[in-house]
Design a protein around this motif. Structure first.
Motif, PDB file in Angstrom:
ATOM      1  N   GLU A  15      -3.562  11.857  22.003  1.00  0.00           N
ATOM      2  CA  GLU A  15      -2.622  10.775  21.719  1.00  0.00           C
ATOM      3  C   GLU A  15      -2.449  10.516  20.222  1.00  0.00           C
ATOM      4  O   GLU A  15      -1.510   9.816  19.807  1.00  0.00           O
ATOM      5  CB  GLU A  15      -3.062   9.476  22.410  1.00  0.00           C
ATOM      6  N   ASN A  16      -3.330  11.082  19.396  1.00  0.00           N
ATOM      7  CA  ASN A  16      -3.235  10.874  17.948  1.00  0.00           C
ATOM      8  C   ASN A  16      -2.708  12.093  17.200  1.00  0.00           C
ATOM      9  O   ASN A  16      -2.626  12.078  15.963  1.00  0.00           O
ATOM     10  CB  ASN A  16      -4.613  10.495  17.389  1.00  0.00           C
ATOM     11  N   THR A  17      -2.352  13.136  17.928  1.00  0.00           N
ATOM     12  CA  THR A  17      -1.847  14.363  17.302  1.00  0.00           C
ATOM     13  C   THR A  17      -0.626  14.072  16.425  1.00  0.00           C
ATOM     14  O   THR A  17       0.327  13.432  16.862  1.00  0.00           O
ATOM     15  CB  THR A  17      -1.461  15.401  18.375  1.00  0.00           C
ATOM     16  N   GLY A  18      -0.693  14.522  15.184  1.00  0.00           N
ATOM     17  CA  GLY A  18       0.443  14.374  14.272  1.00  0.00           C
ATOM     18  C   GLY A  18       0.561  13.013  13.615  1.00  0.00           C
ATOM     19  O   GLY A  18       1.445  12.800  12.783  1.00  0.00           O
ATOM     20  N   GLU A  36     -22.281  10.535   0.188  1.00  0.00           N
ATOM     21  CA  GLU A  36     -22.381  11.844   0.827  1.00  0.00           C
ATOM     22  C   GLU A  36     -21.486  11.902   2.066  1.00  0.00           C
ATOM     23  O   GLU A  36     -20.778  12.895   2.300  1.00  0.00           O
ATOM     24  CB  GLU A  36     -23.832  12.114   1.231  1.00  0.00           C
ATOM     25  N   LEU A  37     -21.495  10.833   2.856  1.00  0.00           N
ATOM     26  CA  LEU A  37     -20.649  10.767   4.046  1.00  0.00           C
ATOM     27  C   LEU A  37     -19.172  10.818   3.668  1.00  0.00           C
ATOM     28  O   LEU A  37     -18.377  11.525   4.304  1.00  0.00           O
ATOM     29  CB  LEU A  37     -20.959   9.480   4.824  1.00  0.00           C
ATOM     30  N   GLU A  38     -18.802  10.086   2.616  1.00  0.00           N
ATOM     31  CA  GLU A  38     -17.406  10.082   2.174  1.00  0.00           C
ATOM     32  C   GLU A  38     -16.939  11.476   1.790  1.00  0.00           C
ATOM     33  O   GLU A  38     -15.835  11.901   2.157  1.00  0.00           O
ATOM     34  CB  GLU A  38     -17.240   9.125   0.990  1.00  0.00           C
ATOM     35  N   GLN A  39     -17.762  12.202   1.065  1.00  0.00           N
ATOM     36  CA  GLN A  39     -17.394  13.546   0.649  1.00  0.00           C
ATOM     37  C   GLN A  39     -17.176  14.460   1.854  1.00  0.00           C
ATOM     38  O   GLN A  39     -16.214  15.238   1.904  1.00  0.00           O
ATOM     39  CB  GLN A  39     -18.480  14.130  -0.257  1.00  0.00           C
ATOM     40  N   LYS A  40     -18.036  14.354   2.842  1.00  0.00           N
ATOM     41  CA  LYS A  40     -17.896  15.186   4.040  1.00  0.00           C
ATOM     42  C   LYS A  40     -16.665  14.790   4.851  1.00  0.00           C
ATOM     43  O   LYS A  40     -15.999  15.649   5.445  1.00  0.00           O
ATOM     44  CB  LYS A  40     -19.168  15.109   4.880  1.00  0.00           C
ATOM     45  N   MET A  41     -16.356  13.502   4.869  1.00  0.00           N
ATOM     46  CA  MET A  41     -15.156  13.057   5.582  1.00  0.00           C
ATOM     47  C   MET A  41     -13.898  13.621   4.927  1.00  0.00           C
ATOM     48  O   MET A  41     -12.974  14.069   5.606  1.00  0.00           O
ATOM     49  CB  MET A  41     -15.104  11.530   5.614  1.00  0.00           C
ATOM     50  N   LYS A  42     -13.873  13.604   3.609  1.00  0.00           N
ATOM     51  CA  LYS A  42     -12.718  14.150   2.893  1.00  0.00           C
ATOM     52  C   LYS A  42     -12.531  15.628   3.189  1.00  0.00           C
ATOM     53  O   LYS A  42     -11.404  16.126   3.316  1.00  0.00           O
ATOM     54  CB  LYS A  42     -12.883  13.936   1.385  1.00  0.00           C
ATOM     55  N   GLU A  43     -13.649  16.348   3.307  1.00  0.00           N
ATOM     56  CA  GLU A  43     -13.583  17.782   3.586  1.00  0.00           C
ATOM     57  C   GLU A  43     -13.154  18.057   5.022  1.00  0.00           C
ATOM     58  O   GLU A  43     -12.371  18.979   5.287  1.00  0.00           O
ATOM     59  CB  GLU A  43     -14.947  18.421   3.318  1.00  0.00           C
ATOM     60  N   MET A  44     -13.635  17.250   5.959  1.00  0.00           N
ATOM     61  CA  MET A  44     -13.331  17.463   7.369  1.00  0.00           C
ATOM     62  C   MET A  44     -11.933  17.004   7.752  1.00  0.00           C
ATOM     63  O   MET A  44     -11.295  17.584   8.637  1.00  0.00           O
ATOM     64  CB  MET A  44     -14.345  16.735   8.249  1.00  0.00           C
ATOM     65  N   PHE A  45     -11.453  15.948   7.075  1.00  0.00           N
ATOM     66  CA  PHE A  45     -10.165  15.346   7.446  1.00  0.00           C
ATOM     67  C   PHE A  45      -9.256  15.258   6.219  1.00  0.00           C
ATOM     68  O   PHE A  45      -8.909  14.170   5.754  1.00  0.00           O
ATOM     69  CB  PHE A  45     -10.398  13.957   8.044  1.00  0.00           C
ATOM     70  N   PRO A  46      -8.853  16.414   5.676  1.00  0.00           N
ATOM     71  CA  PRO A  46      -8.105  16.426   4.405  1.00  0.00           C
ATOM     72  C   PRO A  46      -6.696  15.846   4.481  1.00  0.00           C
ATOM     73  O   PRO A  46      -6.080  15.602   3.447  1.00  0.00           O
ATOM     74  CB  PRO A  46      -8.068  17.917   4.057  1.00  0.00           C
ATOM     75  N   ALA A  47      -6.202  15.596   5.681  1.00  0.00           N
ATOM     76  CA  ALA A  47      -4.832  15.081   5.815  1.00  0.00           C
ATOM     77  C   ALA A  47      -4.753  13.561   5.654  1.00  0.00           C
ATOM     78  O   ALA A  47      -3.679  12.978   5.828  1.00  0.00           O
ATOM     79  CB  ALA A  47      -4.259  15.487   7.172  1.00  0.00           C
ATOM     80  N   TYR A  48      -5.860  12.917   5.319  1.00  0.00           N
ATOM     81  CA  TYR A  48      -5.852  11.457   5.214  1.00  0.00           C
ATOM     82  C   TYR A  48      -4.884  10.969   4.131  1.00  0.00           C
ATOM     83  O   TYR A  48      -4.647  11.632   3.127  1.00  0.00           O
ATOM     84  CB  TYR A  48      -7.274  10.941   4.932  1.00  0.00           C
ATOM     85  N   GLN A  49      -4.322   9.783   4.360  1.00  0.00           N
ATOM     86  CA  GLN A  49      -3.425   9.146   3.393  1.00  0.00           C
ATOM     87  C   GLN A  49      -4.207   8.416   2.308  1.00  0.00           C
ATOM     88  O   GLN A  49      -3.991   8.609   1.122  1.00  0.00           O
ATOM     89  CB  GLN A  49      -2.499   8.150   4.118  1.00  0.00           C
ATOM     90  N   GLY A  64     -14.928   5.453   9.828  1.00  0.00           N
ATOM     91  CA  GLY A  64     -13.880   5.188  10.797  1.00  0.00           C
ATOM     92  C   GLY A  64     -12.549   5.779  10.381  1.00  0.00           C
ATOM     93  O   GLY A  64     -12.427   6.421   9.341  1.00  0.00           O
ATOM     94  N   VAL A  65     -11.559   5.526  11.226  1.00  0.00           N
ATOM     95  CA  VAL A  65     -10.215   6.054  10.999  1.00  0.00           C
ATOM     96  C   VAL A  65      -9.199   5.016  11.443  1.00  0.00           C
ATOM     97  O   VAL A  65      -9.429   4.249  12.393  1.00  0.00           O
ATOM     98  CB  VAL A  65     -10.012   7.392  11.749  1.00  0.00           C
ATOM     99  N   GLN A  66      -8.091   4.975  10.741  1.00  0.00           N
ATOM    100  CA  GLN A  66      -7.026   4.015  11.008  1.00  0.00           C
ATOM    101  C   GLN A  66      -5.708   4.779  11.138  1.00  0.00           C
ATOM    102  O   GLN A  66      -5.268   5.410  10.186  1.00  0.00           O
ATOM    103  CB  GLN A  66      -6.952   3.020   9.848  1.00  0.00           C
ATOM    104  N   PHE A  67      -5.102   4.732  12.316  1.00  0.00           N
ATOM    105  CA  PHE A  67      -3.858   5.464  12.546  1.00  0.00           C
ATOM    106  C   PHE A  67      -2.662   4.583  12.216  1.00  0.00           C
ATOM    107  O   PHE A  67      -2.604   3.413  12.605  1.00  0.00           O
ATOM    108  CB  PHE A  67      -3.799   5.952  13.994  1.00  0.00           C
ATOM    109  N   LEU A  68      -1.704   5.140  11.501  1.00  0.00           N
ATOM    110  CA  LEU A  68      -0.593   4.367  10.956  1.00  0.00           C
ATOM    111  C   LEU A  68       0.682   4.470  11.788  1.00  0.00           C
ATOM    112  O   LEU A  68       1.625   3.700  11.550  1.00  0.00           O
ATOM    113  CB  LEU A  68      -0.299   4.811   9.514  1.00  0.00           C
TER     114      LEU A  68
END
Length: 289
Positions: free
Chosen positions: A227-230, A248-261, A284-288
């Protein structure tokens, strides 16, 4: 040229919006009250998380909603500054009575105030507040802004790892989370908020080393859900007394989820620390869309 009404963004101190972002986006914060053996304090003003960590060694501080005087004072300040409308995005009603207290406090405000239950807390609530301010600054009209924020409260998902549920249990904020989960066995509960804004435990891990891995997996599960695709999304990361682990967690999140706004980061404040203790890590994550 059509003059748009000035819109204020209000929240409470449990949103943990960093000072630099409060100033950048002109966000107004109502301080929670923290009662200790030596008196009452205002969250983020004359008491901070480090103070609470120390007090937890000998007592369990109590929290209460922002005072009626603080609400009235803020509303008067906003009117003096020329604001005509406001959106108040408040800590989950599943954790606190603050949202109802604010609703009562703004009834005769003299300006239009849309009070919204964030269904979350800390950086979950804070991310909603910051995104709301960004939309406001981009020119989104008031009614649409209120509608977008209400939707955002349902599409913002955060997870927190804590050492113990002891303080939540003693403070009566346990929600749907299970009670004690064997801290002697190094079991670390992962907390989140359900659709009603109540705390529950979607996962538990054994030992600190697995905390980061589980937090990343829970965020990944959200990002990859059909439901969150795209959908466009922001990332959120927070800590309570564990800044190195957060970085450290932030850096890994950026690497795993590079499409973040955007990525929003925060430190847990004094009020929530009374229930969560220190050594906390959150993601966490926030969908726009």
């Amino acid at each position: 040229m059509i003059m748009r009404p000035k819109i204020a963004i209000i929240t409470d101190s449990c949103a943990d919006v960093p000072k630099e972002l409060r100033e950048k986006y002109d966000i107004y914060v109502l301080p929670m009250i923290i009662s200790c053996q030596d008196g009452e304090y205002k969250d983020g003003i004359n008491i901070h998380a480090e103070d609470v960590y120390e007090k937890l060694k000998t007592e369990l501080p109590k929290t209460s909603t922002p005072t009626g005087e603080d609400i009235e004072s803020l509303l008067n300040e906003l009117k003096e500054k020329g604001y005509e409308k406001a959106i108040a995005i408040i800590i989950s009603s599943g954790l606190s009575g603050t949202v109802n207290h604010v609703r009562l406090g703004v009834e005769d405000a003299g300006l239009e105030v849309c009070v919204i239950d964030s269904l979350s807390a800390s950086i979950g609530n804070g991310a909603i507040v910051i995104q709301a301010a960004m939309w406001r600054d981009a020119g989104v009209p008031y009614d649409e802004l209120c509608s977008r924020v209400k939707k955002l409260c349902k599409t913002t998902k955060v997870f927190f790892s804590i050492d113990t549920l002891e303080y939540l249990q003693k403070g009566g904020r346990i929600g749907k989370a299970t009670a004690m989960v064997g801290t002697a066995l190094s079991i670390k509960p992962i907390l989140s908020f359900d659709e009603d804004g109540e705390i529950y435990t979607p996962a538990k891990v054994r030992g600190h080393k697995l905390v980061e891995k589980k937090l990343l997996a829970l965020v990944e599960e959200q990002v990859k859900a059909p439901e969150n695709t795209g959908k466009r999304y922001n990332l959120v990361v927070a800590d309570g007394g564990a800044p190195a682990a957060r970085e450290e967690l932030e850096q890994k999140m950026k690497e795993m989820f590079p499409a973040y706004q955007e990525i929003f980061r925060a430190k847990i404040g004094a009020a929530l620390s009374t229930y969560l203790g220190d050594n906390l890590l959150g993601a966490g994550v926030q969908f726009l869309d």
